[in-house]
Design an enzyme around this catalytic site. Structure first.
Site, PDB file in Angstrom:
ATOM      1  N   HIS A  61      33.262  33.040  44.695  1.00  0.00           N
ATOM      2  CA  HIS A  61      33.698  34.049  45.614  1.00  0.00           C
ATOM      3  C   HIS A  61      33.124  34.330  47.069  1.00  0.00           C
ATOM      4  O   HIS A  61      33.872  33.767  48.047  1.00  0.00           O
ATOM      5  CB  HIS A  61      33.761  35.477  44.912  1.00  0.00           C
ATOM      6  CG  HIS A  61      34.241  35.498  43.534  1.00  0.00           C
ATOM      7  ND1 HIS A  61      35.611  35.470  43.313  1.00  0.00           N
ATOM      8  CD2 HIS A  61      33.530  35.682  42.406  1.00  0.00           C
ATOM      9  CE1 HIS A  61      35.914  35.481  41.934  1.00  0.00           C
ATOM     10  NE2 HIS A  61      34.697  35.600  41.290  1.00  0.00           N
TER      11      HIS A  61
HETATM   12  O1  RIB Z   1      34.923  40.013  42.630  1.00  0.00           O
HETATM   13  C1  RIB Z   1      33.989  39.090  42.993  1.00  0.00           C
HETATM   14  C2  RIB Z   1      32.994  39.931  43.888  1.00  0.00           C
HETATM   15  O2  RIB Z   1      32.301  40.716  42.814  1.00  0.00           O
HETATM   16  C3  RIB Z   1      31.977  39.217  44.276  1.00  0.00           C
HETATM   17  O3  RIB Z   1      31.480  39.171  45.437  1.00  0.00           O
HETATM   18  C4  RIB Z   1      30.762  39.121  43.266  1.00  0.00           C
HETATM   19  O4  RIB Z   1      29.545  38.777  43.886  1.00  0.00           O
HETATM   20  C5  RIB Z   1      30.825  40.376  43.048  1.00  0.00           C
HETATM   21  O5  RIB Z   1      30.192  41.054  43.808  1.00  0.00           O
END
Ligand code: RIB
Ligand code: CA
Length: 314
Positions: A244
Site C-alpha cells: 500500500h
Molecule cells: O489499509 C492499508 C493501510 O493501513 C496502510 O497504510 C497500512 O500500513 C495500514 O496503515
C-alpha cells in the site's frame, strides 16, 4: 527528472510504511524529507514512534527528525491492526531497539511551524496512516491549508471496497473525523486507494528480485514482507500481499506510473455500518465539486522496477 520536493511523511509503521520510508530515503534527488511524524494506527503511538526510528537506523538516516503525534483519533476509539502487522508493528524481523530520540516538539506543532516557515506551496504532505495529525493541525491552524502544495495519501477505496470493514479502508476508518477535515480543507489531494494498491502484489518473483539485492535493508524488507503478506495470502488466496504505502512516494518519483480522475470524495462519519467509507463520485452523478485526484490504475511492473532499483541504493 521530476523536481526535488520538500516533504513531511506522516506514518504509522507498519511494514508497508517501512517500504515507503525506505523508498524516500533512497531518493534524495527527488525528495528532501523535512521530518517524519508518527501517529497511532497499525499499532499504538509508542510503537509507531519506535518503529519509525528503527527504520531510520536500519538505513543510517538518523539525521532525519522523528516527531511524535496523536496517540488516538480525534473522536473515535483507536483501532489497531496487530492482526496484520504483528504485535510490534514490524514483526518478521528482529532488530535492536532504537537509540535515536524523538524530537521534543509535538508532530502537530512541527507540521504547523514548518508550513508557516517554508515558502507557500513548497511543502508536500505524504500520509501513510490515519489522518489524525493533519486533521488536528488544520483545526489548530486553518491558515496552513493554502500553504500546502499537495497532500498525497494512501487511503480509501471505491470499486475495491474496504479492508477493515466491507465499506472502509483502515487509514480512513481509524479516524474518519480527521479524514473529513482533510477532504473539506481545499487542499490539492492525491488519493492512492485500495483500487490501486491491490494491483501491487508482492509476488514471489518480485520479492526474489528484492532479495537478490543482498543488502541488509533489502533482506530485512524481505523478512518484513514475508510476515506482512501472510495475512492477505490467507485472506485472498493470493501470491503475496498488496503493497500500500510506497505508492505515495512512488507518485512523487514517477507520477506517470499512475492514472486517475479528479472527482469529489466525501467521508462517511455517521453510519456505524459504513463509517470511514470514502464516497468517491467517480461517475460525477452528484453536483459535488471535485476535490481529489483519485488514482485507479498503476503500472505494477514499473512500480516494482522503481522500488527494486531504489532499494539497491540503500
Ligand atoms: O489499509 C492499508 C493501510 O493501513 C496502510 O497504510 C497500512 O500500513 C495500514 O496503515
Ligand atoms: Ca500505514
Amino acid at each position: 527528472m521530476t523536481e526535488r520536493r520538500k516533504i513531511i511523511i506522516d506514518t504509522d509503521p507498519g511494514q508497508d510504511d517501512a517500504a515507503a520510508l525506505m523508498l524516500a530515503f533512497a531518493s534524495p534527488d527527488e525528495v528532501e524529507i523535512l521530518g517524519i511524524c508518527t501517529v497511532a494506527g497499525n499499532v499504538p503511538l509508542k510503537l509507531t514512534s519506535r518503529n519509525a526510528r528503527i527504520i531510520c537506523e536500519l538505513c543510517n538516516r538518523t539525521d532525519i527528525s522523528v516527531y511524535e503525534g496523536a496517540d488516538r483519533p480525534i473522536k473515535r476509539q483507536l483501532v489497531t491492526a496487530e492482526h496484520v502487522h504483528g504485535k510490534t508493528g514490524l514483526d518478521g524481523a528482529v532488530l535492536d531497539e532504537p537509540t535515536m530520540k524523538v524530537m521534543p516538539q509535538h508532530a502537530v506543532d512541527f507540521i504547523i511551524e514548518t508550513l508557516r516557515r517554508e515558502p507557500e506551496g513548497s511543502v508536500t504532505l505524504c500520509t501513510l496512516g490515519p489522518l489524525t495529525n493533519i486533521g488536528m493541525a488544520l483545526t489548530k491552524a486553518p491558515d496552513i491549508a493554502p500553504r500546502i502544495r499537495e497532500l498525497v495519501l494512501m487511503g480509501g477505496g471505491f470499486f475495491e471496497g474496504g479492508n477493515i470493514t466491507p465499506a472502509a479502508e483502515f487509514n480512513i476508518y481509524v479516524d474518519p473525523q480527521a479524514a473529513d477535515i482533510v477532504f473539506r480543507a481545499g487542499i490539492p489531494l492525491i488519493m492512492m486507494p485500495l483500487d490501486v494498491t491491490h494491483q501491487l502484489m508482492t509476488t514471489k518473483a518480485r520479492v526474489s528480485r528484492l532479495a537478490a539485492i543482498g543488502s541488509r535493508p533489502a533482506m530485512v524488507m524481505v523478512d518484513w514482507l514475508a510476515f506482512f503478506e501472510r495475512f492477505d495470502e490467507e485472506k485472498y488466496g493470493s501470491d503475496g500481499g498488496p503493497l500500500h504505502d510506497p505508492t505515495v512516494i512512488a507518485y512523487l518519483l514517477k507520477p506517470e506510473l499512475f492514472s486517475g480522475r479528479h472527482c469529489n470524495v466525501e467521508i462517511e462519519t455517521q453510519s456505524e455500518l459504513t463509517v470511514g467509507m470514502t464516497v468517491v463520485d467517480w461517475w460525477r452523478v452528484s453536483k459535488r465539486a471535485p476535490n481529489t485526484r483519485v488514482m485507479r490504475h498503476v503500472d505494477a511492473d514499473g512500480f516494482f522496477d522503481l522500488l527494486i532499483e531504489r532499494f539497491a541504493r540503500l
